[in-house]
Scaffold this active site. Structure first.
Site, PDB file in Angstrom:
ATOM      1  CG  ASN A   9      -1.690   1.252   1.425  1.00 37.84           C
ATOM      2  OD1 ASN A   9      -1.814   2.042   0.490  1.00 37.84           O
ATOM      3  ND2 ASN A   9      -2.233   1.453   2.616  1.00 37.84           N
ATOM      4  CE  LYS A  11       0.240   3.335   4.890  1.00 35.68           C
ATOM      5  NZ  LYS A  11       0.071   3.464   6.319  1.00 35.68           N
ATOM      6  CG  HIS A  95      -5.729   1.538   5.033  1.00 32.60           C
ATOM      7  ND1 HIS A  95      -5.275   2.515   5.894  1.00 32.60           N
ATOM      8  CD2 HIS A  95      -4.704   0.664   4.876  1.00 32.60           C
ATOM      9  CE1 HIS A  95      -4.029   2.244   6.233  1.00 32.60           C
ATOM     10  NE2 HIS A  95      -3.657   1.120   5.637  1.00 32.60           N
ATOM     11  CD  GLU A  97      -2.993   5.219   6.809  1.00 35.37           C
ATOM     12  OE1 GLU A  97      -2.943   5.302   5.577  1.00 35.37           O
ATOM     13  OE2 GLU A  97      -2.111   4.642   7.486  1.00 35.37           O
ATOM     14  CD  GLU A 167      -3.471  -2.931   7.253  1.00 37.87           C
ATOM     15  OE1 GLU A 167      -2.322  -3.049   6.822  1.00 37.87           O
ATOM     16  OE2 GLU A 167      -4.212  -1.989   6.957  1.00 37.87           O
ATOM     17  N   GLY A 173       2.319   2.069  10.628  1.00 41.02           N
ATOM     18  CA  GLY A 173       3.189   3.222  10.449  1.00 41.02           C
ATOM     19  C   GLY A 173       3.872   3.679  11.726  1.00 41.02           C
ATOM     20  CB  SER A 213       5.340  -1.854  11.807  1.00 39.01           C
ATOM     21  OG  SER A 213       4.871  -0.536  12.042  1.00 39.01           O
ATOM     22  N   GLY A 235       4.938   1.182   4.666  1.00 40.93           N
ATOM     23  CA  GLY A 235       6.252   1.808   4.501  1.00 40.93           C
ATOM     24  C   GLY A 235       7.274   0.949   3.758  1.00 40.93           C
TER      25      GLY A 235
HETATM   26  C1  PEP Z   1      -0.676  -0.145   5.793  1.00 40.61           C
HETATM   27  O1  PEP Z   1      -0.600   0.907   5.198  1.00 40.61           O
HETATM   28  O2  PEP Z   1      -1.650  -0.880   5.590  1.00 40.61           O
HETATM   29  C2  PEP Z   1       0.397  -0.502   6.725  1.00 40.61           C
HETATM   30  C3  PEP Z   1       0.315  -1.648   7.342  1.00 40.61           C
HETATM   31  O3  PEP Z   1       1.429   0.388   6.894  1.00 40.61           O
HETATM   32  P1  PEP Z   1       2.870   0.099   7.596  1.00 40.61           P
HETATM   33  O4  PEP Z   1       3.350  -1.207   7.010  1.00 40.61           O
HETATM   34  O5  PEP Z   1       3.711   1.234   7.221  1.00 40.61           O
HETATM   35  O6  PEP Z   1       2.617  -0.026   9.052  1.00 40.61           O
END
Ligand code: PEP
Length: 251
Positions: A9, A11, A95, A97, A167, A173, A213, A235
């Site tokens: 992803n 983003k 998601h 966010e 998640e 993040g 993460s 990320g």
């Molecule tokens: C995500 O954007 O779904 C995500 C898990 O981000 P990160 O891996 O950066 O925590």
């Protein structure tokens, strides 16, 4: 046997040149990988060019969001058919966010999941608890509710298009990752819930990704859990070497 599925992803990152360069780099690094399904989810405006850069590869393209209506006066929104037209196979729905920054509800997310399936897209339904919900021991309640509401109205046949991404919001993040045991506990709960809502065959078929993460250093231990079927990566999906290393670890 569920085929592992790793999705990136991106983003609201990248520009036109760097998104194509990232896609081309992944296509080269992962050209021999056949045992893992791989997808990347660029920002809407780059799905077409990224699809072109990946056209000869086995990496699929997904979008980060979609609107449930087919067309019309919905300024700023993007339809399922538009996503397919630019080469998307997958789409994220719900998601964290979008839930917690933009304010999307379970009902809206369900409309998106349903519209995606109706149009032939494969939705990735994202669910996960906030830190305060985990601390209040409400993880099961919150995640089960999100899964039930996100899948509401889907019959046994249609639900098979769905991937679920667990998640935990506190791990996205932040550099904090759920331990493999924490991830496994929630994944097993979700699979049990799918057996209750549908049947055991569907529960054993649907893939459940972990996200939060995830990175090269924790991929193996997360993927070693019996109910972790893949990863949704933020990320670490922005660097060819990191994302490719994760896919290769799983392959
Ligand atoms: C995500 O954007 O779904 C995500 C898990 O981000 P990160 O891996 O950066 O925590």
């Amino acid at each position: 046997m569920r085929k592992p599925f790793i999705a990136g992803n991106w983003k609201m990152n990248m520009d036109s040149a760097s998104s194509v360069a990232l896609a081309a780099g992944l296509a080269k690094e992962l050209e021999n990988v056949e045992t893992v399904d791989v997808a990347v989810c660029p920002p809407f405006v780059y799905t077409q060019s990224v699809s072109a850069a990946l056209s000869a590869s086995n990496i699929a393209v997904g979008a980060q969001d979609v609107y449930f209506e087919g067309k019309g006066a919905f300024t700023g929104e993007i339809s399922c058919d538009m996503l397919k037209d630019t080469g998307c196979t997958y789409v994220l729905a719900g998601h964290s966010e979008r839930r917690h920054v933009i304010g999307e509800t379970d009902e809206l997310i369900n409309q998106k999941v349903t519209a995606a399936i109706d149009s032939g897209l494969l939705p990735i339904l994202c669910v996960g608890e906030l830190l305060e919900e985990r601390q209040a021991e409400k993880t099961t309640e919150v995640v089960a509710e999100q899964v039930k509401k996100g899948l509401a109205g889907l019959c046994n046949e249609r639900v098979q298009a769905v991937t679920i991404a667990y998640e935990p919001v506190w791990a996205i993040g932040t550099g904090l990752t759920a331990t493999p045991e924490q991830a496994q506990e929630v994944h097993a709960m979700i699979r049990g819930l799918l057996a209750e809502l549908y049947d055991e065959d569907i529960a054993q078929t649907l893939r459940i990704q972990y996200g939060g993460s995830a990175k090269p250093g924790n991929t193996a231990e997360l993927m070693a859990q019996p109910d972790v079927d893949g990863l949704l990566v933020g990320g670490a999906s922005l660097k060819v070497e990191d994302f490719a290393a994760m896919v290769k670890t799983v392959a």
